[in-house]
Design an enzyme around this catalytic site. Structure first.
Site, mmCIF file in Angstrom:
data_model
loop_
_atom_site.group_PDB
_atom_site.id
_atom_site.type_symbol
_atom_site.label_atom_id
_atom_site.label_comp_id
_atom_site.label_asym_id
_atom_site.label_seq_id
_atom_site.Cartn_x
_atom_site.Cartn_y
_atom_site.Cartn_z
ATOM 1 N N SER A 37 0.820 -1.208 0.000
ATOM 2 C CA SER A 37 0.000 0.000 0.000
ATOM 3 C C SER A 37 0.853 1.256 0.000
ATOM 4 O O SER A 37 1.826 1.361 0.755
ATOM 5 C CB SER A 37 -0.899 -0.008 1.245
ATOM 6 O OG SER A 37 -1.423 1.270 1.504
ATOM 7 N N LYS A 38 0.458 2.219 -0.837
ATOM 8 C CA LYS A 38 1.140 3.518 -0.833
ATOM 9 C C LYS A 38 1.049 4.182 0.535
ATOM 10 O O LYS A 38 1.977 4.853 0.977
ATOM 11 C CB LYS A 38 0.494 4.446 -1.872
ATOM 12 C CG LYS A 38 0.884 4.173 -3.318
ATOM 13 C CD LYS A 38 0.306 5.255 -4.212
ATOM 14 C CE LYS A 38 0.772 5.082 -5.650
ATOM 15 N NZ LYS A 38 0.300 6.181 -6.516
ATOM 16 N N ARG A 39 -0.073 3.980 1.186
ATOM 17 C CA ARG A 39 -0.328 4.669 2.455
ATOM 18 C C ARG A 39 0.450 4.062 3.612
ATOM 19 O O ARG A 39 0.911 4.765 4.510
ATOM 20 C CB ARG A 39 -1.829 4.635 2.755
ATOM 21 C CG ARG A 39 -2.256 5.399 3.988
ATOM 22 C CD ARG A 39 -3.777 5.478 4.057
ATOM 23 N NE ARG A 39 -4.403 4.175 3.925
ATOM 24 C CZ ARG A 39 -4.583 3.330 4.956
ATOM 25 N NH1 ARG A 39 -4.171 3.682 6.167
ATOM 26 N NH2 ARG A 39 -5.164 2.165 4.776
#
Length: 491
Positions: A254-256
């Site tokens: 995930s980018k987050r």
């Protein structure tokens, strides 16, 4: 294959280049190169609220660093320009009118309030939200009357009865009944296209023959195939690549949540770029059950979509570090210097640009550490001892200084033997062994306190390389300081 292969990588410039995107670009690049085809970069930049020029530059720079520059794209140009969706509105407008004429879409006058009520009712009855085709049965006269009255409709996909069969290059045959495909909005009330329509128009007008992309696009694929057929256009071949999973068993990368999602993370650490390419290729693909180290040319020759797996592929960062070390060891010293020197400058260890004296020191240091480097960024930690004026001696190294009662006198005596300039490394070793023998001590009893005094550590480059890195004046100063510490009472 009867048509010349044309593939595309189509990121959105809304943030950094995701490592999953980098792998998608690589697989497209490998397939195009192997098939003698064309690799296109297309920017899907219609989300004005989230697009940034910085993200756009990051994508260009990341692909360039990877050596995956496109054959056609926003920077390169090409016969299908423009290659940014934000510049293709005239093309979309023409195709939208064609689609309306062919009956592939119908106008929808439903208000946001009605759609919200519909959603609430479907949630109450535990149904998956889906448009109920309320406007699909409007007569031509009713449509004309409402548009003449100033209502601006959206336009929805007119899903025909039947089913869509996708023979996916990775996942095989998948059949979806059209009862399960929603009449999605394709054109906003202002006349601009939604993603699914823009992608179909772009792929057709750019002559894309194969679409290799992440499996998160699989649900869109059936709507896009219906659209291709509504236009009467040839449908590309599709291959949906497995998702990349986080390294610690945390699900999708995930980018987050995961710093490992950003390509910049790998650039900052300093993995060898060819090792990263090699490693990326092995995330979800394999040549056989044993071969791992492959050059870019070998990957190009051996890559086949048939050997791409359909299951999620987990990041193995230990494998990447190992592979990067393998590549760096085979890299010429001058190239390693070019990669490591800017990192030493950034760390504040040397001037920008380095002085002639600093350049000599850097060369000696990098030559000594070359075999141990697994990522170029490691040089900063490895080099700290060499540039510290007030050397911090680690606890285990302090023990080596005081382990033998005669260490203090030995260090002072050895400091007195050093000459300016220092002899070669091999001569220094011969002199060191002779020095230890003359004092009647084992070589280890000589090496360990000397290393502790010079580097403050118990491990590092070969001992006599350390002397060359420091130079005679600094080495002498550290040996004498070490002698003082060795004779001081323990804390």
């Amino acid at each position: 294959m009867t048509k010349k292969v044309r593939v595309r990588f189509a990121p959105s410039p809304t943030g950094y280049l995701h490592v999953g995107g980098a792998r998608t670009a690589l697989f497209n690049w490998l397939f195009a190169r192997q098939q003698g085809g064309t690799y296109i970069l297309r920017m899907e930049d219609t989300d004005e609220a989230r697009n940034t020029d910085e993200a756009r530059r990051t994508i260009f720079q990341g692909l360039h660093w990877l050596g995956l520059d496109p054959d056609e794209g926003p920077e390169q140009g090409g016969p299908c320009a423009p290659y940014s969706q934000s510049e293709r509105q005239a093309i979309y407008a023409r195709c939208i009118e064609e689609l309306k004429a062919k009956g592939g879409v119908y106008p929808c006058f439903c208000t946001k309030e009605r759609l919200s009520q519909l959603r609430a009712e479907q949630e109450r009855t535990r149904q998956t939200f889906r448009y109920d085709r309320h406007c699909r049965s409007l007569t031509a006269a009713e449509i004309e009357r409402r548009i003449a009255g100033g209502e601006a409709p959206t336009w929805r996909l007119k899903v025909p009865p039947g089913e869509t069969v996708l023979v996916d290059l990775v996942r095989g045959r998948i059949v979806v009944g059209h009862d399960d495909v929603e009449d999605i909005i394709l054109v906003r009330a202002d006349g601009t296209p939604i993603y699914n329509l823009a992608v179909v128009i772009d792929d057709h007008t750019m002559g894309v023959t194969h679409v290799l992309r992440g499996e998160d696009h699989l649900t869109n694929c059936f709507k896009q195939i219906i659209l291709f057929k509504a236009f009467g256009w040839d449908v590309p071949e599709y291959g949906h690549l497995p998702l990349i999973l986080a390294p610690a068993g945390e699900g999708k990368l995930s980018k987050r949540k995961h710093k490992e999602a950003a390509l910049d993370h790998y650039i900052d650490i300093g993995y060898h770029v060819e090792a990263l390419i090699n490693w990326l290729a092995l995330i979800g693909w394999s040549y056989d059950d044993k071969t791992e180290i492959m050059t870019r040319a070998e990957l190009t020759e051996r890559f086949t979509i048939a050997r791409v797996g359909s299951g999620g592929a987990r990041l193995n960062l230990d494998k990447l570090l190992h592979m990067s070390g393998e590549y760096i060891r085979k890299t010429p010293l001058e190239t390693v210097l070019a990669e490591t020197t800017p990192r030493l400058v950034k760390a504040g260890y040397v001037s920008n640009p380095p002085t002639a004296e600093e350049a000599v020191k850097i060369r000696a240091l990098v030559r000594a550490e070359h075999e141990r480097l697994k990522a170029y960024g490691e040089i900063v930690g490895m080099a700290k001892w060499a540039f510290e004026r007030d050397l911090v001696i680690e606890p285990e190294a302090q023990k080596n200084l005081r382990k033998h009662p005669g260490s203090s006198d030995m260090l002072r005596a050895y400091a007195d033997t050093l000459t300016d300039p220092l002899p070669s490394i091999s001569e220094l070793e011969a002199q060191g062994r002779a020095f230890a023998a003359a004092r009647g001590i084992g070589f280890g009893q000589f090496v360990h306190p000397v290393r502790a005094a010079l580097t403050g550590r118990t491990q590092g480059p070969p001992l006599f390389d350390c002397l060359t890195i420091l130079g005679p004046a600094e080495a002498t100063r550290r040996l004498r300081h070490g002698a003082t510490l060795a004779s001081a009472p323990s804390a």
